[in-house]
Enzyme design. Structure first.
Site, mmCIF file in Angstrom:
data_model
loop_
_atom_site.group_PDB
_atom_site.id
_atom_site.type_symbol
_atom_site.label_atom_id
_atom_site.label_comp_id
_atom_site.label_asym_id
_atom_site.label_seq_id
_atom_site.Cartn_x
_atom_site.Cartn_y
_atom_site.Cartn_z
ATOM 1 N N CYS A 2 0.861 -1.174 0.000
ATOM 2 C CA CYS A 2 0.000 0.000 0.000
ATOM 3 C C CYS A 2 0.897 1.223 0.000
ATOM 4 O O CYS A 2 2.101 1.125 0.215
ATOM 5 C CB CYS A 2 -0.870 0.045 1.250
ATOM 6 N N GLY A 28 -1.013 0.661 -4.852
ATOM 7 C CA GLY A 28 -2.311 0.112 -4.489
ATOM 8 C C GLY A 28 -3.381 0.706 -5.368
ATOM 9 O O GLY A 28 -3.485 1.925 -5.466
ATOM 10 N N ASN A 101 0.868 0.295 5.791
ATOM 11 C CA ASN A 101 1.412 -0.507 4.698
ATOM 12 C C ASN A 101 2.136 -1.682 5.334
ATOM 13 O O ASN A 101 3.023 -1.481 6.156
ATOM 14 C CB ASN A 101 2.390 0.333 3.868
ATOM 15 N N GLY A 102 1.738 -2.875 4.958
ATOM 16 C CA GLY A 102 2.403 -4.063 5.489
ATOM 17 C C GLY A 102 1.392 -5.109 5.891
ATOM 18 O O GLY A 102 0.232 -5.067 5.475
ATOM 19 N N TYR A 257 10.348 -4.482 -7.959
ATOM 20 C CA TYR A 257 9.077 -4.201 -8.629
ATOM 21 C C TYR A 257 8.282 -3.051 -8.040
ATOM 22 O O TYR A 257 7.834 -2.164 -8.759
ATOM 23 C CB TYR A 257 8.223 -5.486 -8.618
HETATM 24 O O1 LIG Z 1 4.431 -13.434 -13.198
HETATM 25 P P1 LIG Z 1 3.331 -12.476 -12.911
HETATM 26 O O2 LIG Z 1 2.385 -13.043 -11.889
HETATM 27 O O3 LIG Z 1 2.634 -12.014 -14.146
HETATM 28 O O4 LIG Z 1 3.940 -11.210 -12.162
HETATM 29 C C1 LIG Z 1 5.043 -10.513 -12.611
HETATM 30 C C2 LIG Z 1 4.670 -9.391 -13.535
HETATM 31 O O5 LIG Z 1 3.763 -8.474 -12.874
HETATM 32 C C3 LIG Z 1 4.350 -7.197 -12.777
HETATM 33 O O6 LIG Z 1 3.902 -6.329 -13.800
HETATM 34 P P2 LIG Z 1 2.679 -5.302 -13.629
HETATM 35 O O7 LIG Z 1 1.849 -5.340 -14.834
HETATM 36 O O8 LIG Z 1 1.976 -5.555 -12.339
HETATM 37 O O9 LIG Z 1 3.349 -3.867 -13.432
HETATM 38 P P3 LIG Z 1 4.359 -3.001 -14.289
HETATM 39 O O10 LIG Z 1 3.561 -2.288 -15.342
HETATM 40 O O11 LIG Z 1 4.936 -2.055 -13.284
HETATM 41 O O12 LIG Z 1 5.414 -3.856 -14.873
HETATM 42 C C4 LIG Z 1 5.829 -7.419 -12.931
HETATM 43 O O13 LIG Z 1 6.470 -6.275 -13.421
HETATM 44 C C5 LIG Z 1 5.875 -8.550 -13.916
HETATM 45 O O14 LIG Z 1 5.704 -8.057 -15.229
HETATM 46 N N1 LIG Z 2 -0.457 -4.177 1.014
HETATM 47 C C1 LIG Z 2 -0.619 -3.640 2.193
HETATM 48 O O1 LIG Z 2 0.224 -2.921 2.718
HETATM 49 C C2 LIG Z 2 -1.900 -4.029 2.891
HETATM 50 C C3 LIG Z 2 -2.220 -3.366 4.204
HETATM 51 C C4 LIG Z 2 -3.255 -4.153 4.994
HETATM 52 N N2 LIG Z 2 -2.702 -5.408 5.412
HETATM 53 C C5 LIG Z 2 -4.524 -4.342 4.172
HETATM 54 O O2 LIG Z 2 -4.800 -5.418 3.706
HETATM 55 O O3 LIG Z 2 -5.226 -3.378 3.982
HETATM 56 MG MG LIG Z 3 5.485 -5.887 -15.287
#
Ligand SMILES: O=P(O)(O)OC[C@H]1O[C@H](OP(=O)(O)OP(=O)(O)O)[C@H](O)[C@@H]1O
Ligand SMILES: NC(=O)CC[C@H](N)C(=O)O
Ligand SMILES: [Mg+2]
Length: 506
Positions: A2, A28, A101-102, A257
């Site tokens: 988050c 998020g 967040n967490g 990421y």
């Molecule tokens: O193996 P998967 O389960 O598909 O997860 C990994 C993928 O998901 C994320 O991309 P995302 O589209 O969330 O965000 P980005 O546009 O920042 O790359 C990450 O960058 C990879 O591309």
């Molecule tokens: N990704 C997060 O940081 C989640 C915060 C919290 N555990 C929720 O589910 O809202």
């Molecule tokens: Mg990606």
């Protein structure tokens, strides 16, 4: 993951908090919320959706006040119901709202304690509501009519003694101020900064420094593990270590990421970490296949772009943006449910045929988690006429669940779980699959700050830093939060009819 932010300023903070949330949106996409404090009254707006959809002009006008906190949510506990959108609020003592967040790893035990010993009511399955009530109880125990900075820090110490897991928190105590703190391992990020104005100094806390940059705040530093920052409503700044034992071990997946590349986290430039990740991948290519026949390197937008560029530069291979991203589709990985994630990859990315036709293409991504993205992109590359499709991941195989704020609760949903690299290669249909080594990945970040020698990297090696995560916990987490279970929970959570207390839904 988050995103959180908190501001104590000399004028209304509504627009700045809104702007901060738009800059943290990548952390998020499920829900967003802002609470401000004006003359002791708390004004709140929260709900499901992107920041731009949750806050309309009429909401912004009501969010008056010189201090406030804000949140964008990516759920890791409970459902996606609007009742779990943050910040959460509790009226006693003083009136406290909190954004987290967490993820707490002892939330179930704490819920029991809150009910049986602390006589507190929980309205949702959110671990963040648990955290808020623990903080409130620890503050209430001190029995002060007017809380001092010492009291607030003592309450944070109480939180550290009782809570386990990952937590970066901003909380606002009505009339008194904004507090920010980080768990004793500093797993989740939190920075603070200041801005000088003719009316005096203004302070801001945020998950990432990019939010400070965007609002014209100067980064002062990271909240250290176990440390707390307290800014009173009239702008007095206090900082103190509140944990007995600390260990600076931030989450490495932020650098892979989650974080924006223009953020500095724990003194480390995320951008430079990603450049180094690409360089290390190139070195591995040269070790494994010195006579490789890669014609072109193509990143899978967005997060892998930087690593792919430096990888191509070291190899002296052409770098081409052969996949175009639809800018109106958000991040796939943080969407709830596998069917939404699967559908969005094709909506989001499209191949430019001429960059693939007849070529040996090395696709680069930051990570492979469930394999949703790589499977579809490899197929797309083949359909576009690639001769050979190679695939490199800037992170090692993700084999273990995350329990500290990333929604990877189920080992069996991870494509690398229980599979060798060769088996994964076959599964995703690549002609060659190259993963970063864990030591290399860790070096890429450690190089940015020699004072940090450890990172939370359990998704790669199963070593959970808080020491309290056993197989029974992981089994329970998997049972509670696997994809089909979550889908059922979200379906029964309703479309907004079932709304939490204290929520302005108009
Ligand atoms: O193996 P998967 O389960 O598909 O997860 C990994 C993928 O998901 C994320 O991309 P995302 O589209 O969330 O965000 P980005 O546009 O920042 O790359 C990450 O960058 C990879 O591309
Ligand atoms: N990704 C997060 O940081 C989640 C915060 C919290 N555990 C929720 O589910 O809202
Ligand atoms: Mg990606």
């Amino acid at each position: 993951m988050c995103g959180i932010a908190g501001i104590v300023a000399k004028s209304n903070v509504n627009q700045d908090l809104y702007d901060a949330l738009t800059v943290l949106q990548h952390r998020g996409q499920d829900a967003a919320g802002i609470v401000t404090c004006q003359d002791g009254r708390l004004n709140q707006r929260k709900g499901n959706g992107l920041v731009r959809d949750v806050f309309h002009t009429r909401h912004m006008q009501r969010l008056q006040g010189h201090m406030g906190i804000a949140h964008v949510r990516y759920p890791t506990a409970g459902s996606s119901s609007p009742a779990l959108a943050q910040p959460f609020y509790v009226n006693s003592p003083y009136g406290i709202s909190l954004a987290h967040n967490g993820n707490l790893t002892n939330s179930a035990e704490l819920s029991q304690e809150l009910f049986q010993s602390d006589l507190r009511h929980l309205n949702t399955e959110s671990d963040s509501e648990v955290l808020l009530n623990i903080f409130a109880h620890e503050l209430q125990r001190l029995g002060k009519l007017v809380p001092s900075a010492d009291d607030i820090f003592e309450a944070v110490s109480g939180v550290h003694k009782r809570c386990r897991g990952g937590y970066a928190v901003v909380a606002m105590i009505a009339n008194y101020g904004v507090v920010g703190f980080r768990d004793p391992n500093a797993i989740r990020p939190l920075v603070y900064g200041k801005r000088e104005t003719p009316a005096g100094t203004e302070y801001m806390l945020a998950s990432e420094s990019v939010a400070l940059d965007a609002l014209g705040y100067t980064l002062v530093g990271d909240v250290a593990p176990g440390e707390a920052v307290y800014i009173t409503h009239d702008g007095e700044f206090h900082i103190r270590q509140c944990a007995e034992k600390v260990n600076w071990a931030p989450c490495i997946f932020e650098h892979v990421y989650f974080a924006r590349p223009d953020s500095i986290m724990d003194g480390i430039s995320v951008y430079k970490s990603r450049l180094r990740q690409g360089e290390r991948l190139a070195e591995k290519v040269l070790r494994e296949r010195p006579d490789h026949d890669i014609d072109v390197i193509v990143p899978i937008p967005d997060s892998s772009r930087i690593a792919a560029q430096s990888m191509a530069a070291v190899l002296g291979v052409k770098f081409r943006e052969g996949l175009v991203k639809n800018r109106y589709i958000g991040r796939t990985f943080i969407m709830p449910g596998q069917s939404a994630r699967k559908k969005s990859v094709k909506q989001k990315l499209n191949a430019i045929g001429l960059e693939f036709k007849g070529k040996n293409v090395m696709l680069v991504d930051d990570s492979i988690v469930r394999g949703t993205t790589c499977e579809q992109i490899i197929e797309m590359a083949r359909d576009a006429g690639a001769r050979k499709v190679y695939f490199a991941s800037a992170a090692p195989p993700v084999r273990f669940p995350n329990v500290y704020g990333i929604d990877m609760p189920s080992a069996t949903e991870l494509i690398a779980h229980g599979r060798s690299v060769e088996e994964i290669r076959t599964e995703i249909g690549a002609d060659w699959l190259l993963y970063q080594d864990l030591d290399d990945l860790l070096d890429c970040s450690a190089e940015g700050n020699p004072n940090i020698s450890r990172f939370e990297c359990a998704v790669f090696n199963g070593d959970y830093i808080t020491g309290d995560v056993d197989q029974a916990y992981l089994d329970q987490l998997e049972a509670d939060r696997n994809d089909s279970n979550q889908a059922a929970k979200n379906a029964s959570a309703g479309d907004g009819a079932l709304i939490g207390l204290h929520n302005d839904v108009s």
